[in-house]
Design a protein around this motif. Sequence first.
Motif, PDB file in Angstrom:
ATOM      1  N   MET A  22       0.825  -1.218   0.000  1.00 32.85           N
ATOM      2  CA  MET A  22       0.000   0.000   0.000  1.00 32.85           C
ATOM      3  C   MET A  22       0.851   1.257   0.000  1.00 32.85           C
ATOM      4  N   ALA A  23       0.178   2.395  -0.244  1.00 31.26           N
ATOM      5  CA  ALA A  23       0.888   3.691  -0.220  1.00 31.26           C
ATOM      6  C   ALA A  23      -0.005   4.710   0.465  1.00 31.26           C
ATOM      7  N   ASN A  24       0.608   5.574   1.262  1.00 29.86           N
ATOM      8  CA  ASN A  24      -0.105   6.629   2.000  1.00 29.86           C
ATOM      9  C   ASN A  24       0.222   7.958   1.323  1.00 29.86           C
ATOM     10  N   ILE A  25      -0.811   8.596   0.749  1.00 29.09           N
ATOM     11  CA  ILE A  25      -0.619   9.819  -0.029  1.00 29.09           C
ATOM     12  C   ILE A  25      -1.281  10.988   0.692  1.00 29.09           C
ATOM     13  N   LYS A  26      -0.547  12.103   0.830  1.00 24.36           N
ATOM     14  CA  LYS A  26      -1.113  13.309   1.457  1.00 24.36           C
ATOM     15  C   LYS A  26      -1.415  14.334   0.373  1.00 24.36           C
ATOM     16  N   ILE A  27      -2.590  14.953   0.484  1.00 22.33           N
ATOM     17  CA  ILE A  27      -3.016  15.943  -0.520  1.00 22.33           C
ATOM     18  C   ILE A  27      -3.496  17.196   0.207  1.00 22.33           C
ATOM     19  N   GLU A  28      -2.909  18.352  -0.100  1.00 31.10           N
ATOM     20  CA  GLU A  28      -3.355  19.630   0.460  1.00 31.10           C
ATOM     21  C   GLU A  28      -4.500  20.151  -0.397  1.00 31.10           C
ATOM     22  N   VAL A  29      -5.655  20.316   0.248  1.00 31.40           N
ATOM     23  CA  VAL A  29      -6.842  20.826  -0.461  1.00 31.40           C
ATOM     24  C   VAL A  29      -7.131  22.220   0.071  1.00 31.40           C
ATOM     25  N   SER A  30      -7.170  23.222  -0.807  1.00 35.11           N
ATOM     26  CA  SER A  30      -7.368  24.583  -0.296  1.00 35.11           C
ATOM     27  C   SER A  30      -8.684  25.190  -0.780  1.00 35.11           C
ATOM     28  N   GLU A  31      -9.193  24.750  -1.952  1.00 32.26           N
ATOM     29  CA  GLU A  31     -10.432  25.335  -2.462  1.00 32.26           C
ATOM     30  C   GLU A  31     -11.626  24.946  -1.586  1.00 32.26           C
ATOM     31  N   PRO A  32     -12.554  25.878  -1.363  1.00 33.59           N
ATOM     32  CA  PRO A  32     -13.808  25.496  -0.690  1.00 33.59           C
ATOM     33  C   PRO A  32     -14.536  24.482  -1.568  1.00 33.59           C
ATOM     34  N   SER A  33     -15.331  23.609  -0.965  1.00 37.85           N
ATOM     35  CA  SER A  33     -16.050  22.607  -1.773  1.00 37.85           C
ATOM     36  C   SER A  33     -17.342  22.188  -1.083  1.00 37.85           C
ATOM     37  N   THR A  34     -18.239  21.607  -1.883  1.00 39.09           N
ATOM     38  CA  THR A  34     -19.466  21.036  -1.325  1.00 39.09           C
ATOM     39  C   THR A  34     -19.284  19.535  -1.234  1.00 39.09           C
ATOM     40  N   ILE A  35     -19.403  18.995  -0.029  1.00 39.33           N
ATOM     41  CA  ILE A  35     -19.306  17.548   0.181  1.00 39.33           C
ATOM     42  C   ILE A  35     -20.731  16.986   0.206  1.00 39.33           C
ATOM     43  N   THR A  36     -20.929  15.876  -0.536  1.00 34.51           N
ATOM     44  CA  THR A  36     -22.200  15.160  -0.466  1.00 34.51           C
ATOM     45  C   THR A  36     -22.004  13.908   0.382  1.00 34.51           C
TER      46      THR A  36
END
Lengths: 68, 68, 68, 68, 68, 68
Positions: A22-36
Amino acid sequence: MQLSARNQLNGKVTGVEKGAVMANIKIEVSEPSTITAIITKESAEKLGLAEGDDVTAIIKSTEVIIGK
Amino acid sequence: MQLSARNQLNGKVTGVEKGAVMANIKIEVSEPSTITAIITKESAEKLGLAEGDDVTAIIKSTEVIIGK
Amino acid sequence: MQLSARNQLNGKVTGVEKGAVMANIKIEVSEPSTITAIITKESAEKLGLAEGDDVTAIIKSTEVIIGK
Amino acid sequence: MQLSARNQLNGKVTGVEKGAVMANIKIEVSEPSTITAIITKESAEKLGLAEGDDVTAIIKSTEVIIGK
Amino acid sequence: MQLSARNQLNGKVTGVEKGAVMANIKIEVSEPSTITAIITKESAEKLGLAEGDDVTAIIKSTEVIIGK
Amino acid sequence: MQLSARNQLNGKVTGVEKGAVMANIKIEVSEPSTITAIITKESAEKLGLAEGDDVTAIIKSTEVIIGK
């Protein structure tokens, strides 16, 4: 290709850690978003969810697909 | 209670739609956050993932738990 | 034991790779099959899904259970 | 966009059934394909999985994303 | 058929509620059981998990398959 | 924080095994509990599920979140 998955968060990779399988990936998310979120009606009522509520969207990391 | 789920995005409920069994909940998330994705090493290598890559974190709505 | 899981694809193991905790298993599936996908009504409408459409069924490998 | 999800099965929609919140989609898949399953090493050993084994890949319909 | 899914809890159906597409099933489980959870090493360390800890196993209802 | 996840089983950690990226955690659950399963209406009907049926709740270990 358009995807049926409602939640698509754009960001930048900030970490890649690989194991044997397996691999553990980190992602920086900065934009506002709508989660469903799809939950049971029962849960929505037990939590008394209503517009304006402050909540937390909780997602296990094994459930995140990456697109590039 | 601390949770093992790595991804916890704070936001505000902006929609609650109930069916007979399920409910569709919309959450506006504005704070920047770090998303953790667990994928196969094989996928990380086939996508050639590296720090700085622009990517999309894709999450099916049935995988989102709500905390209140 | 009958299972509620709609998708059951018969095939042959063609690869077994073990790590410390997880294992990556490859299965060759040759029989035609009917895949059932449960998505939100919202997604079905945004994709304009209709009989005859050419589509791709996308499944994360952590979501596949093996029966033997 | 390339996806980290290993399993991508091409097929044709043969059924679309919509409820208030969810939709049940049927897809006929005819092409042979390689399915990747990530299970625990423990499970791989308890099932004694080895190349050549006849197995069934079992996938809950709520785990299937559709691309179009 | 033996399954790779580690968690198999025997019980009795105590409720069946059907909607247009989905169904909510209640199952009374009385036997003690061992639950296996696969989480990230990172989470195990952040929670400081050790033998003897009192914890809660949390499972979204859409992730439960039923065998009969 | 209250969670929308219907299934919360209290127990004691009896095993912690760490790999490079993932960890396998064992939890002894002794209290009786009610499990909620969301399946398709189609599956409920094909299995002929009714109150009093003896069934098995099947959960992949990658779908279990731990709270402490």
